[in-house]
Design a protein around this motif. Structure first.
Motif, mmCIF file in Angstrom:
data_model
loop_
_atom_site.group_PDB
_atom_site.id
_atom_site.type_symbol
_atom_site.label_atom_id
_atom_site.label_comp_id
_atom_site.label_asym_id
_atom_site.label_seq_id
_atom_site.Cartn_x
_atom_site.Cartn_y
_atom_site.Cartn_z
ATOM 1 N N SER A 184 36.956 48.215 -20.054
ATOM 2 C CA SER A 184 36.952 48.977 -21.304
ATOM 3 C C SER A 184 37.653 50.327 -21.142
ATOM 4 C CB SER A 184 35.520 49.161 -21.809
ATOM 5 O OG SER A 184 34.788 49.981 -20.940
ATOM 6 N N VAL A 185 37.495 50.977 -19.988
ATOM 7 C CA VAL A 185 38.211 52.231 -19.737
ATOM 8 C C VAL A 185 39.720 51.977 -19.747
ATOM 9 C CG1 VAL A 185 38.635 54.014 -18.004
ATOM 10 C CG2 VAL A 185 36.300 53.288 -18.489
ATOM 11 N N PHE A 186 40.150 50.907 -19.089
ATOM 12 C CA PHE A 186 41.569 50.555 -19.064
ATOM 13 C C PHE A 186 42.085 50.250 -20.472
ATOM 14 C CE2 PHE A 186 44.694 47.072 -18.955
ATOM 15 C CZ PHE A 186 45.748 47.746 -18.356
ATOM 16 N N LEU A 187 41.324 49.474 -21.235
ATOM 17 C CA LEU A 187 41.760 49.129 -22.579
ATOM 18 C C LEU A 187 41.832 50.350 -23.487
ATOM 19 C CD1 LEU A 187 39.899 45.760 -23.155
ATOM 20 C CD2 LEU A 187 42.358 46.113 -23.020
ATOM 21 N N THR B 13 47.594 48.349 -32.146
ATOM 22 C CA THR B 13 46.674 49.427 -31.772
ATOM 23 C C THR B 13 45.251 49.076 -32.175
ATOM 24 O OG1 THR B 13 48.477 50.992 -32.119
ATOM 25 C CG2 THR B 13 46.253 51.891 -31.995
ATOM 26 N N THR B 14 45.088 48.544 -33.378
ATOM 27 C CA THR B 14 43.762 48.136 -33.835
ATOM 28 C C THR B 14 43.202 47.030 -32.957
ATOM 29 O OG1 THR B 14 44.375 48.714 -36.087
ATOM 30 C CG2 THR B 14 42.465 47.289 -35.817
ATOM 31 N N GLY C 100 36.249 47.884 -27.790
ATOM 32 C CA GLY C 100 34.872 47.824 -28.295
ATOM 33 C C GLY C 100 34.122 46.603 -27.807
ATOM 34 N N LEU C 101 34.777 45.451 -27.835
ATOM 35 C CA LEU C 101 34.116 44.234 -27.360
ATOM 36 C C LEU C 101 33.819 44.308 -25.865
ATOM 37 C CD1 LEU C 101 36.164 41.552 -29.298
ATOM 38 C CD2 LEU C 101 33.789 42.181 -29.674
ATOM 39 N N SER C 102 34.747 44.852 -25.110
ATOM 40 C CA SER C 102 34.561 44.962 -23.672
ATOM 41 C C SER C 102 33.412 45.904 -23.331
ATOM 42 C CB SER C 102 35.851 45.432 -23.025
ATOM 43 O OG SER C 102 35.690 45.590 -21.646
ATOM 44 N N MET D 2 30.855 46.577 -25.254
ATOM 45 C CA MET D 2 29.585 45.949 -25.653
ATOM 46 C C MET D 2 29.120 44.935 -24.612
ATOM 47 S SD MET D 2 29.540 45.424 -29.771
ATOM 48 C CE MET D 2 30.967 44.370 -29.842
ATOM 49 N N ILE D 3 30.039 44.114 -24.118
ATOM 50 C CA ILE D 3 29.673 43.122 -23.103
ATOM 51 C C ILE D 3 29.265 43.814 -21.807
ATOM 52 C CG2 ILE D 3 30.565 41.241 -21.678
ATOM 53 C CD1 ILE D 3 32.331 40.477 -24.072
ATOM 54 N N GLY D 4 30.016 44.834 -21.404
ATOM 55 C CA GLY D 4 29.671 45.559 -20.176
ATOM 56 C C GLY D 4 28.320 46.238 -20.268
ATOM 57 N N TYR D 5 28.027 46.849 -21.418
ATOM 58 C CA TYR D 5 26.720 47.496 -21.587
ATOM 59 C C TYR D 5 25.608 46.462 -21.558
ATOM 60 C CZ TYR D 5 22.801 49.903 -23.636
ATOM 61 O OH TYR D 5 21.541 50.409 -23.861
ATOM 62 N N TYR D 6 25.807 45.323 -22.229
ATOM 63 C CA TYR D 6 24.782 44.285 -22.227
ATOM 64 C C TYR D 6 24.515 43.769 -20.816
ATOM 65 C CZ TYR D 6 22.571 39.779 -22.722
ATOM 66 O OH TYR D 6 21.727 38.717 -22.568
ATOM 67 N N LEU D 7 25.575 43.501 -20.059
ATOM 68 C CA LEU D 7 25.386 42.988 -18.703
ATOM 69 C C LEU D 7 24.728 44.028 -17.800
ATOM 70 C CD1 LEU D 7 28.696 41.006 -18.194
ATOM 71 C CD2 LEU D 7 26.399 40.074 -18.484
ATOM 72 N N ALA D 8 25.121 45.294 -17.935
ATOM 73 C CA ALA D 8 24.504 46.342 -17.123
ATOM 74 C C ALA D 8 23.047 46.548 -17.519
ATOM 75 C CB ALA D 8 25.288 47.638 -17.271
ATOM 76 N N PHE D 9 22.757 46.475 -18.803
ATOM 77 C CA PHE D 9 21.384 46.631 -19.300
ATOM 78 C C PHE D 9 20.504 45.479 -18.835
ATOM 79 C CE2 PHE D 9 18.168 46.054 -22.632
ATOM 80 C CZ PHE D 9 17.593 47.316 -22.632
ATOM 81 N N THR D 10 21.035 44.262 -18.886
ATOM 82 C CA THR D 10 20.277 43.084 -18.475
ATOM 83 C C THR D 10 20.088 43.049 -16.963
ATOM 84 O OG1 THR D 10 21.213 41.905 -20.349
ATOM 85 C CG2 THR D 10 20.184 40.576 -18.656
ATOM 86 N N ALA D 11 21.059 43.539 -16.205
ATOM 87 C CA ALA D 11 20.965 43.504 -14.744
ATOM 88 C C ALA D 11 19.810 44.359 -14.238
ATOM 89 C CB ALA D 11 22.272 43.982 -14.122
#
Length: 132
Positions: free
Chosen positions: A12-15, A32-33, A40-42, A44-53
């Motif tokens: 997500s940082v790279f994107l 750009t959009t 945004g999708l990246s 959300m997925i990263g936060y979910y995986l980190a939260f679940t871990a």
């Protein structure tokens, strides 16, 4: 799961950097959009995986000393003979084909989609497989 969450957060940082650079350089709104949506999708997925871990036990992928066989075992319950994904897939194919051929096909495919969806969700609530 920790490593997957970190990978998506770094992605997500790279994107975000690519989206900002692309937006300033090209002045093209659609790409750009799309890049900002991918960011945004990246995230959300990263936060979910980190939260679940944080809430589940450490898996074999998080242990540097683990072997491949340490991650073996049951992955879940899957219906071996269900026809409902086929019905749902056909309904989805007709719905997307309706965008290209005509919106009337979307309306015709809606009942097929609903039959496939309800059949898949409730297939273990009736019949011989009720107790599974």
């Amino acid at each position: 799961m920790k490593i997957q969450g970190k990978m998506f957060l770094w992605l997500s940082v790279f994107l975000l950097a690519v989206a900002i650079t692309y937006g300033l350089w090209s002045k093209e709104p659609v790409g750009t959009t799309g890049l900002f949506l991918a960011f945004g999708l990246s995230i959300m997925i990263g936060y979910y995986l980190a939260f679940t871990a944080r809430r589940v036990d450490t898996g074999a992928q998080d242990n540097k000393e683990a072997d491949v066989a340490d991650d073996a075992g049951e992955l879940g319950f899957f219906s071996p003979w269900s026809w409902q994904p086929l019905v749902l897939g056909l309904g989805g194919a007709f719905a997307f084909l309706g965008v290209a051929l005509g919106w009337w096909l979307v309306y015709v495919s809606a009942p097929v989609l609903l039959i496939g969806l309800f059949g898949w969700v409730f297939e273990y609530y009736h019949g011989q497989n009720r107790t599974q």
